[in-house]
Scaffold this active site. Structure first.
Site, PDB file in Angstrom:
ATOM      1  N   ARG A   5     -25.179  21.637 -31.202  1.00  0.00           N
ATOM      2  CA  ARG A   5     -24.795  22.603 -32.232  1.00  0.00           C
ATOM      3  C   ARG A   5     -25.821  22.727 -33.357  1.00  0.00           C
ATOM      4  O   ARG A   5     -25.720  23.618 -34.194  1.00  0.00           O
ATOM      5  CB  ARG A   5     -23.433  22.224 -32.815  1.00  0.00           C
ATOM      6  CG  ARG A   5     -22.328  22.190 -31.758  1.00  0.00           C
ATOM      7  CD  ARG A   5     -20.983  21.923 -32.383  1.00  0.00           C
ATOM      8  NE  ARG A   5     -19.962  21.673 -31.372  1.00  0.00           N
ATOM      9  CZ  ARG A   5     -18.691  21.415 -31.622  1.00  0.00           C
ATOM     10  NH1 ARG A   5     -18.284  21.346 -32.888  1.00  0.00           N
ATOM     11  NH2 ARG A   5     -17.835  21.200 -30.657  1.00  0.00           N
TER      12      ARG A   5
ATOM     13  N   PRO B  90     -18.823  13.047 -35.418  1.00  0.00           N
ATOM     14  CA  PRO B  90     -18.910  11.594 -35.585  1.00  0.00           C
ATOM     15  C   PRO B  90     -18.627  11.194 -37.027  1.00  0.00           C
ATOM     16  O   PRO B  90     -19.184  11.765 -37.963  1.00  0.00           O
ATOM     17  CB  PRO B  90     -20.357  11.295 -35.185  1.00  0.00           C
ATOM     18  CG  PRO B  90     -20.740  12.409 -34.282  1.00  0.00           C
ATOM     19  CD  PRO B  90     -20.026  13.608 -34.815  1.00  0.00           C
ATOM     20  N   GLU B  91     -17.726  10.223 -37.200  1.00  0.00           N
ATOM     21  CA  GLU B  91     -17.399   9.743 -38.536  1.00  0.00           C
ATOM     22  C   GLU B  91     -18.082   8.389 -38.757  1.00  0.00           C
ATOM     23  O   GLU B  91     -18.845   7.921 -37.921  1.00  0.00           O
ATOM     24  CB  GLU B  91     -15.886   9.679 -38.708  1.00  0.00           C
ATOM     25  CG  GLU B  91     -15.238  11.067 -38.615  1.00  0.00           C
ATOM     26  CD  GLU B  91     -13.796  11.081 -39.105  1.00  0.00           C
ATOM     27  OE1 GLU B  91     -13.427  10.199 -39.886  1.00  0.00           O
ATOM     28  OE2 GLU B  91     -13.057  11.987 -38.703  1.00  0.00           O
TER      29      GLU B  91
ATOM     30  N   HIS C 221     -31.040  20.492 -25.296  1.00  0.00           N
ATOM     31  CA  HIS C 221     -30.755  20.146 -26.689  1.00  0.00           C
ATOM     32  C   HIS C 221     -31.364  18.818 -27.117  1.00  0.00           C
ATOM     33  O   HIS C 221     -30.969  18.263 -28.144  1.00  0.00           O
ATOM     34  CB  HIS C 221     -29.248  20.118 -26.967  1.00  0.00           C
ATOM     35  CG  HIS C 221     -28.531  21.344 -26.499  1.00  0.00           C
ATOM     36  ND1 HIS C 221     -28.837  22.606 -26.949  1.00  0.00           N
ATOM     37  CD2 HIS C 221     -27.518  21.499 -25.604  1.00  0.00           C
ATOM     38  CE1 HIS C 221     -28.039  23.485 -26.358  1.00  0.00           C
ATOM     39  NE2 HIS C 221     -27.241  22.852 -25.550  1.00  0.00           N
TER      40      HIS C 221
ATOM     41  N   ARG D  15      -5.823  14.361 -61.560  1.00  0.00           N
ATOM     42  CA  ARG D  15      -6.245  15.197 -60.436  1.00  0.00           C
ATOM     43  C   ARG D  15      -5.037  15.751 -59.690  1.00  0.00           C
ATOM     44  O   ARG D  15      -4.129  15.010 -59.296  1.00  0.00           O
ATOM     45  CB  ARG D  15      -7.108  14.374 -59.467  1.00  0.00           C
ATOM     46  CG  ARG D  15      -8.387  13.815 -60.069  1.00  0.00           C
ATOM     47  CD  ARG D  15      -9.420  14.899 -60.301  1.00  0.00           C
ATOM     48  NE  ARG D  15      -9.779  15.583 -59.087  1.00  0.00           N
ATOM     49  CZ  ARG D  15     -10.698  15.141 -58.219  1.00  0.00           C
ATOM     50  NH1 ARG D  15     -11.342  13.997 -58.473  1.00  0.00           N
ATOM     51  NH2 ARG D  15     -10.995  15.827 -57.142  1.00  0.00           N
TER      52      ARG D  15
END
Length: 269
Positions: free
Chosen positions: A109, A2-3, A90, A150
């Site tokens: 997980r 999930p973002e 879970h 950079r």
């Protein structure tokens, strides 16, 4: 994983069920998450819920005694269910509310976490985070200034939480395409003008994804149990080998930080 849009969607889904309620207690069935569940969590009892907010990919539940930090990790989800709802595999942590409902954290997980920080100070995990991408302090000027000298690829640069929070793999690829920037270009070799476009692209892509309910991933559903629909609008992510939607050139893929990155060799320079 999930973002930011998925986390924001989850926040919007659970907020009406928690704000103004009282946290009666916490049930922990599995404490071995990414970081062990805070010992102080077990002692929380009869705590008014003052508010909820998001910082980067962390959900913050504000209590009078401090705040709960929840990170969904790679496969975590939150559901609001009635107390007594049969457990699923879970289902690791329950936050019991005074109206007979439960905020239930599920994580196959176990890369997510539930932590508690007493007092008003920020948790150490939040201290070094960059600006929120949808906030006024995130600008092309900031990206340009931080990028000088950079050599790291610009995709990796914008995925660094010290640069800006919450721009994960999917949305980095989509934003770079919208801004016309090659993901492998060195961050220090992107002009101020192009960073202005990139900052606006990041804001636009994330706002659209939040409005659509997040991106449909294998492991993610919204708090109401329905998948997001932004995946239908993806321009490059997961489309390597297919024609570009703008110029019809076949999309290519590189790797950045062990992750595949799709891009258009014609539209992105």
């Amino acid at each position: 994983m999930p973002e930011l849009p998925e986390v924001e969607t989850t926040l919007q889904g659970i907020r009406p069920h928690l704000e103004g309620r009282v946290l009666r207690g916490v049930d922990v069935r599995e404490a071995r998450l990414r970081w062990p569940v805070s010992e102080a969590l077990y002692a929380l009892k009869d705590c008014p819920v003052l508010g909820l907010k998001r910082r980067a990919k962390y959900l913050l539940i504000q209590l009078a005694e401090g705040q709960l930090l929840i990170h969904l990790g790679m496969s975590g989800t939150l559901r609001v269910v009635e107390a007594g709802t049969p457990l699923r595999k879970h289902d690791h942590v329950d936050l019991r509310l005074d109206d007979g409902k439960v905020l239930r954290f599920n994580d196959p997980r176990r890369f997510g976490t539930v932590l508690f920080q007493a007092g008003a100070a920020d948790h150490p995990l939040l201290e070094k985070l960059g600006p929120e991408p949808l906030g006024d302090d995130f600008t092309g000027e900031r990206l340009f200034d931080r990028s000088r000298g950079r050599k790291v690829a610009v995709k990796s640069f914008i995925m660094d939480n010290a640069t800006v929070v919450g721009v994960g793999n999917i949305y980095a690829q989509e934003s770079l395409f919208l801004a016309g920037i090659h993901p492998s270009r060195a961050a220090g070799r992107v002009s101020r003008e192009r960073y202005d476009r990139l900052a606006e692209a990041i804001k636009a892509v994330l706002a659209k994804a939040i409005e659509a309910g997040g991106t449909t991933l294998r492991d993610f559903t919204r708090a109401d149990g329905q998948p997001g629909y932004f995946a239908q609008s993806l321009r490059v992510y997961g489309r390597a080998g297919q024609p570009c939607i703008q110029c019809k050139t076949v999309l290519k893929a590189d790797r950045h930080g062990q992750r595949s990155t799709s891009y258009c060799p014609q539209c992105q320079r």
